[in-house]
Scaffold this motif. Structure first.
Motif, PDB file in Angstrom:
ATOM      1  N   MET A  65      11.252  -1.859   9.281  1.00  5.38           N
ATOM      2  CA  MET A  65      10.633  -1.695   7.963  1.00  5.38           C
ATOM      3  C   MET A  65       9.466  -0.745   8.142  1.00  5.38           C
ATOM      4  N   ARG A  66       9.577   0.427   7.537  1.00  6.25           N
ATOM      5  CA  ARG A  66       8.555   1.449   7.748  1.00  6.25           C
ATOM      6  C   ARG A  66       8.220   2.146   6.434  1.00  6.25           C
ATOM      7  N   GLY A  74       0.816  -1.213   0.000  1.00 11.01           N
ATOM      8  CA  GLY A  74       0.000   0.000   0.000  1.00 11.01           C
ATOM      9  C   GLY A  74       0.847   1.260   0.000  1.00 11.01           C
ATOM     10  N   LEU A  75       1.941   1.227  -0.794  1.00 10.46           N
ATOM     11  CA  LEU A  75       2.853   2.373  -0.873  1.00 10.46           C
ATOM     12  C   LEU A  75       2.274   3.388  -1.851  1.00 10.46           C
ATOM     13  N   ALA A 123       4.532  11.351   8.424  1.00  8.37           N
ATOM     14  CA  ALA A 123       4.108  10.352   9.401  1.00  8.37           C
ATOM     15  C   ALA A 123       4.660   8.975   9.020  1.00  8.37           C
ATOM     16  N   TRP A 124       4.905   8.139  10.035  1.00  9.53           N
ATOM     17  CA  TRP A 124       5.459   6.811   9.816  1.00  9.53           C
ATOM     18  C   TRP A 124       4.437   5.733  10.168  1.00  9.53           C
ATOM     19  N   ARG A 125       4.506   4.600   9.457  1.00  8.88           N
ATOM     20  CA  ARG A 125       3.749   3.403   9.823  1.00  8.88           C
ATOM     21  C   ARG A 125       4.599   2.176   9.503  1.00  8.88           C
ATOM     22  N   SER A 126       4.367   1.099  10.235  1.00  5.73           N
ATOM     23  CA  SER A 126       5.176  -0.112  10.068  1.00  5.73           C
ATOM     24  C   SER A 126       4.801  -0.844   8.788  1.00  5.73           C
ATOM     25  N   ALA A 176       7.535   6.741   0.919  1.00  2.86           N
ATOM     26  CA  ALA A 176       8.838   6.072   0.868  1.00  2.86           C
ATOM     27  C   ALA A 176       8.824   4.824   1.733  1.00  2.86           C
ATOM     28  N   LEU A 177       9.286   3.727   1.166  1.00  2.00           N
ATOM     29  CA  LEU A 177       9.553   2.517   1.939  1.00  2.00           C
ATOM     30  C   LEU A 177      10.981   2.627   2.462  1.00  2.00           C
ATOM     31  N   VAL A 178      11.143   2.517   3.784  1.00  2.24           N
ATOM     32  CA  VAL A 178      12.465   2.647   4.402  1.00  2.24           C
ATOM     33  C   VAL A 178      12.759   1.384   5.211  1.00  2.24           C
ATOM     34  N   ILE A 179      13.789   0.676   4.793  1.00  5.92           N
ATOM     35  CA  ILE A 179      14.281  -0.492   5.516  1.00  5.92           C
ATOM     36  C   ILE A 179      15.632  -0.096   6.108  1.00  5.92           C
TER      37      ILE A 179
END
Length: 264
Positions: free
Chosen positions: A212-213, A193-194, A220-223, A199-202
């Motif tokens: 992995m967020r 659901g990006l 805002a951040w989500r896992s 941004a996907l940040v690992i």
């Protein structure tokens, strides 16, 4: 005074807290390692099944250049050093440029008799999560506007390390799946659901814990941990030298892959 040893925590030099603090030495201990073995069947000897580095200690020795009859000043200065050491953080030393070690304070010294003006004290710092010196600056590569890419990454150091990955969705459409491989390690993520501009940040904490967020456009951040498939590796672990890194996403974006070399 030009000191032979200089040591800092989170950029704060110990000898700059007060000119009366003298850094007497920095001693790096041998890493504590655990080795698992099994006996060989039908013969002599054993076979090593696993090696694990547990911790790494660094001892900082210091003295206080204060007149013996000024015990109040010595006590205040001692407290200043204890406050500097207590919370740990990124430890750096003058003789290891571009290296740092994430430590906790494992042992503070006793103040003893403060009238003994020649006393030398020792603080033990211990690295638990990542018991290796690391490069202070990462090495990395970036690729923009890509959906699939393969690159060689020259991993520095003398011990295995881990990769960090950032992928920004530039396509304007949602992205559900991405995968990344490095050496023998691989991550596959589904149902991400990006959204556009997210941004996907690992990455990893200072203690080496994997995160992995997803960072939304508003910050805002989500896992994203739940998106990792069961077939994925525990981490993107790589060895020093040239590593082949492959990345595939459902749609195009900006990819950045980085790592901090580790030194045994």
């Amino acid at each position: 005074m030009q000191l032979r040893h200089r040591v800092a925590l989170n950029g704060a030099q110990l000898d700059e807290l007060d000119e009366r603090i003298l850094v007497a030495g920095v001693e790096e201990g041998a890493a504590k390692e655990s080795v698992s073995t099994v006996s060989r069947f039908g013969g002599a000897g054993q076979r090593v099944t696993a090696c694990h580095r547990d911790t790494l200690d660094v001892v900082v020795r210091f003295g206080l250049r204060v007149k013996p009859n000024d015990m109040a000043a010595r006590s205040e200065l001692f407290e200043l050093v204890m406050a500097w050491a207590t919370n740990g953080g990124w430890l750096t030393v003058s003789y290891k440029p571009n290296r740092r070690l994430w430590v906790r304070c494992a042992q503070l010294p006793a103040a003893g008799d403060l009238v003994e003006w020649t006393s030398e004290y020792a603080i033990t710092f211990r690295a638990y999560g990542v018991p290796y010196w690391q490069r202070a600056e990462p090495i990395y590569f970036s690729a923009t506007g890509i959906r699939t890419v393969t690159r060689l990454l020259e991993v520095p150091g003398s011990a295995d390390t881990v990769l960090d990955v950032s992928f920004v969705n530039l396509s304007g459409m949602p992205i559900a799946a991405v995968s990344i491989s490095a050496g023998d390690s691989r991550f596959a993520l589904q149902n991400l659901g990006l959204a556009a501009d997210e941004a996907l940040v690992i990455d990893h904490t200072a203690e080496g814990l994997l995160r992995m967020r997803i960072r939304a456009a508003n910050g805002a951040w989500r896992s994203a941990m739940a998106s990792r498939t069961t077939e994925s590796s525990d981490d993107l672990r790589v060895s020093p030298g040239q590593v082949n890194v492959g990345f595939t996403a459902q749609r195009a974006g900006l990819l950045t892959v980085s790592c901090y070399g580790r030194y045994a």
